[in-house]
Design a protein around this motif. Structure first.
Motif, mmCIF file in Angstrom:
data_model
loop_
_atom_site.group_PDB
_atom_site.id
_atom_site.type_symbol
_atom_site.label_atom_id
_atom_site.label_comp_id
_atom_site.label_asym_id
_atom_site.label_seq_id
_atom_site.Cartn_x
_atom_site.Cartn_y
_atom_site.Cartn_z
ATOM 1 N N LEU B 305 0.826 -1.213 0.000
ATOM 2 C CA LEU B 305 0.000 0.000 0.000
ATOM 3 C C LEU B 305 0.859 1.261 0.000
ATOM 4 C CD1 LEU B 305 -2.936 -0.974 2.393
ATOM 5 C CD2 LEU B 305 -3.040 -0.599 -0.076
ATOM 6 N N ILE B 306 1.954 1.247 0.766
ATOM 7 C CA ILE B 306 2.827 2.419 0.797
ATOM 8 C C ILE B 306 3.432 2.651 -0.591
ATOM 9 C CG2 ILE B 306 5.021 3.322 1.691
ATOM 10 C CD1 ILE B 306 4.321 2.012 4.373
ATOM 11 N N LYS B 314 -2.710 6.371 -5.425
ATOM 12 C CA LYS B 314 -3.836 5.917 -4.612
ATOM 13 C C LYS B 314 -3.583 4.510 -4.063
ATOM 14 C CE LYS B 314 -7.439 8.598 -6.864
ATOM 15 N NZ LYS B 314 -8.276 8.653 -8.061
ATOM 16 N N PRO B 315 -3.798 4.328 -2.767
ATOM 17 C CA PRO B 315 -3.740 2.964 -2.233
ATOM 18 C C PRO B 315 -5.023 2.228 -2.630
ATOM 19 C CG PRO B 315 -4.285 4.526 -0.492
ATOM 20 C CD PRO B 315 -4.158 5.327 -1.753
ATOM 21 N N ALA B 320 -4.104 -3.976 -1.329
ATOM 22 C CA ALA B 320 -4.094 -4.525 0.035
ATOM 23 C C ALA B 320 -4.158 -6.044 -0.020
ATOM 24 C CB ALA B 320 -5.273 -3.968 0.833
ATOM 25 N N ALA B 321 -5.057 -6.565 -0.860
ATOM 26 C CA ALA B 321 -5.213 -8.023 -0.984
ATOM 27 C C ALA B 321 -3.934 -8.646 -1.538
ATOM 28 C CB ALA B 321 -6.399 -8.343 -1.899
ATOM 29 N N GLY B 351 6.357 -7.581 0.112
ATOM 30 C CA GLY B 351 5.145 -6.834 -0.259
ATOM 31 C C GLY B 351 5.479 -5.650 -1.162
ATOM 32 N N SER B 352 6.534 -4.909 -0.814
ATOM 33 C CA SER B 352 6.932 -3.751 -1.619
ATOM 34 C C SER B 352 7.489 -4.189 -2.966
ATOM 35 C CB SER B 352 8.022 -2.944 -0.893
ATOM 36 O OG SER B 352 7.658 -2.731 0.442
#
Lengths: 113, 467
Positions: B305-306, B314-315, B320-321, B351-352
């Motif tokens: 998200l970041i 926009k997140p 997120a999923a 994640g990033s």
């Protein structure tokens, strides 16, 4: 008799309905439509992939009125459907050939109200 | 437990004062009766009362049973996760890709591939035929080839492993969504389960497997499940070609991302069973794995998200999923080997990274429909290597053995990289050949007309939404 076709922003429908009721206009057909004009499309982003949808959603109103009511209806819609931003929509008018009330068979102006 | 000597030799409860504990615990009483019945070997002589092998433990068995159910849940969760992302005309065909694996792989596993994966292996590459048709899998005694023996019956071990075998080919289906012929998919995944999954599971998890013997660490399947499916996904989508809609520049919009979020949430829940269950016992390692798994999912979501906010403005909910799934993929090989902070680090990093890795397909022009390569391939490989860097002997004593057999940290990381390259290359080349073979037998690609009409109506004769 004249048919008025108005393309308006979805969130202005209630206001237009109220304005028409003020004018004693009781009949209207509403359709969800997609279309394009001067406004840019909507950009969707899915995992970084961007898609611009050029067709944007609007309501199309179809209202058939007596000829003497046309200007008042146009004025009312123009006033309440306007936000001032590009994409507020358009109004078109068409002369109408015939109107028939199916229940009674009445024709012409008497079939409208 | 998938590394070296991960199955605890002694239970905490049976630790220093076995006699006292034996008298007061009903569970332990069961254990005694099992010992007296001679189901497993009894106490060793030189250590007095301290057992060298452990009998079947009902708590451990029950936990692995519950974990198996949780892992089974992940496949329908994956169906939801993938199903929401495709266009509405393809939702059923996409969900069918996952659901049919619950049918086909379950049967193939018991009939053939459990034996090929976990049967006694003399060469380290493929198991023997001793468990063919479900024969010889004890519902009472432990799986015989681990040293020391585990505390759960071989039967529940086989069932737990079955759930992994089911979800792995289902993961590949995300890369070929919206364009693969159904018969071709069925043939390809069946062959894949036999010729790709079984050997790789043997290499990494069979106590006689060659990667296992080198002390490679893969706690719950970072290489076997995620890297293997990611590399196969890349091969499959290249071999299959791009969706025709991409050439027409039609927008490909997800039909219902709320479904995808529901799927991602259920995957998170199921993944606790996947990773913490991989301890194959209800012990400290299971709890470490639970915590590490949960934290990595959380951090993965935050990381994605970041990056999305900073890079795209926009997140997103899909971000997120995707981020939580990427975090889970990253922690899978590391779960039972790392402390909480390294778990958070792995989640954040993977994640990033995956947030950007999913863009590779656009640059390289392969059509990985639902980003299996970007998330499972890249995330799985990264997690496997990070496991070598961050695994801690304080969390799991077997890490000490792996460090020793690899002559230190650098050697261990090298072995992890070797595992990644071997599994990645084997899965990629094997899957490419299997798609080509399937092409010759049944065909793999839906026709242009079928693709335009949508696979739901053209291949299955039904529609997901009749609204």
């Amino acid at each position: 008799m004249t048919k008025i076709e108005a393309i308006i922003r979805m969130q202005r429908l209630e206001a237009v309905q109220d304005a028409l009721t003020e004018l004693d206009i009781s009949g209207m057909t509403v359709t969800e439509v997609k279309g394009m004009g001067r406004s840019k499309g909507i950009t969707h982003t899915y995992r970084g992939s961007q898609y611009t949808l050029s067709l944007t959603p609007r309501y199309k109103l179809e209202i058939v009125v007596h000829d003497h009511e046309v200007e008042a209806v146009i004025a009312a819609i123009t006033e309440v459907a306007r936000t001032g931003e590009v994409g507020d929509g358009k109004i078109f008018t068409y002369p109408l050939g015939e109107a028939v009330r199916i229940r009674t068979g009445e024709r012409g102006d008497t079939a409208l109200t | 437990m998938y590394g070296h000597n991960e199955i605890p030799i002694t239970h905490d409860k049976l630790g220093p004062k076995p006699i006292a504990s034996l008298c007061i615990s009903g569970k332990v009483a069961t254990l005694i009766s099992l010992l007296l019945l001679g189901v497993t070997s009894a106490f060793a002589q030189q250590d007095g009362l301290k057992p060298t092998t452990v009998a079947i433990d009902k708590t451990d068995t029950l936990w692995v049973l519950v974990a198996s159910v949780l892992v089974l849940l992940m496949t329908p969760a994956l169906a939801l996760f993938y199903g929401g992302m495709v266009r509405r005309k393809n939702i059923l065909s996409t969900m069918m890709h996952s659901f049919t694996m619950m049918g086909i792989v379950s049967v193939v596993w018991v009939v053939l591939t459990y034996s090929l994966s976990f049967g006694k292996t003399s060469n380290g590459f493929i198991g023997g035929f001793e468990y063919l048709f479900g024969n010889g899998i004890s519902m009472k005694a432990a799986y015989p080839y681990t040293t020391p023996l585990g505390t759960i019956p071989a039967g529940i071990f086989m069932i737990f492993q079955m759930m992994f075998a089911i979800i792995t080919p289902a993961l590949i289906s995300g890369a070929i969504a919206e364009r693969m012929k159904f018969g071709g998919y069925v043939l390809f995944t069946t062959l894949w389960a036999i010729l790709i999954y079984a050997p790789v599971a043997c290499w990494v998890w069979n106590p006689g497997g060659w990667l296992f013997a080198r002390g490679a660490l893969d706690f719950a399947g970072g290489t076997v499940v995620h890297l293997a499916s990611g590399a196969s996904a890349l091969a499959a989508c290249i071999a299959l070609g791009r969706r025709r809609a991409l050439e027409h520049r039609d927008p490909i919009l997800p039909n219902n991302l709320t479904t995808t979020l529901l799927g991602a949430g259920l995957l998170w829940v199921g993944w606790i069973g996947f990773n913490a269950g991989s301890a194959l016992a209800m012990n400290d390692i299971a709890l470490s794995a639970f915590l590490a798994t949960h934290l990595a999912a959380a951090a993965g979501m935050i990381g994605w998200l970041i990056c999305e906010k900073l890079h795209f403005g926009k997140p997103t909910a899909l971000g997120a999923a995707s981020g939580l799934v990427a975090g889970l993929v990253g922690i899978t090989p590391a779960a039972g080997y790392v402390a909480p902070m390294p778990a958070i680090l792995i989640g954040l990093f993977v994640g990033s990274l995956c947030c950007f890795a999913v863009g590779i397909k656009i640059k390289l022009k392969f059509d990985d429909s639902l980003d299996v390569v970007g998330v499972h391939g890249i995330g799985g490989a990264t997690g496997a290597i990070l496991t070598g860097v961050l695994a801690s002997a304080a969390v799991n004593p077997s890490v000490a053995d792996s460090l020793k057999s690899n002559h230190g940290r650098v050697g261990l990381v090298f072995t992890q990289v070797l595992g990644v390259l071997a599994v990645g290359a084997f899965a990629f080349v094997g899957s490419y050949l299997l798609i080509k073979l399937t092409q010759k037998i049944t065909g793999v690609r839906a026709t242009s007309a079928e693709e335009d009409a949508g696979l739901d109506i053209s291949l299955h004769g039904e529609a997901g939404y009749n609204l």
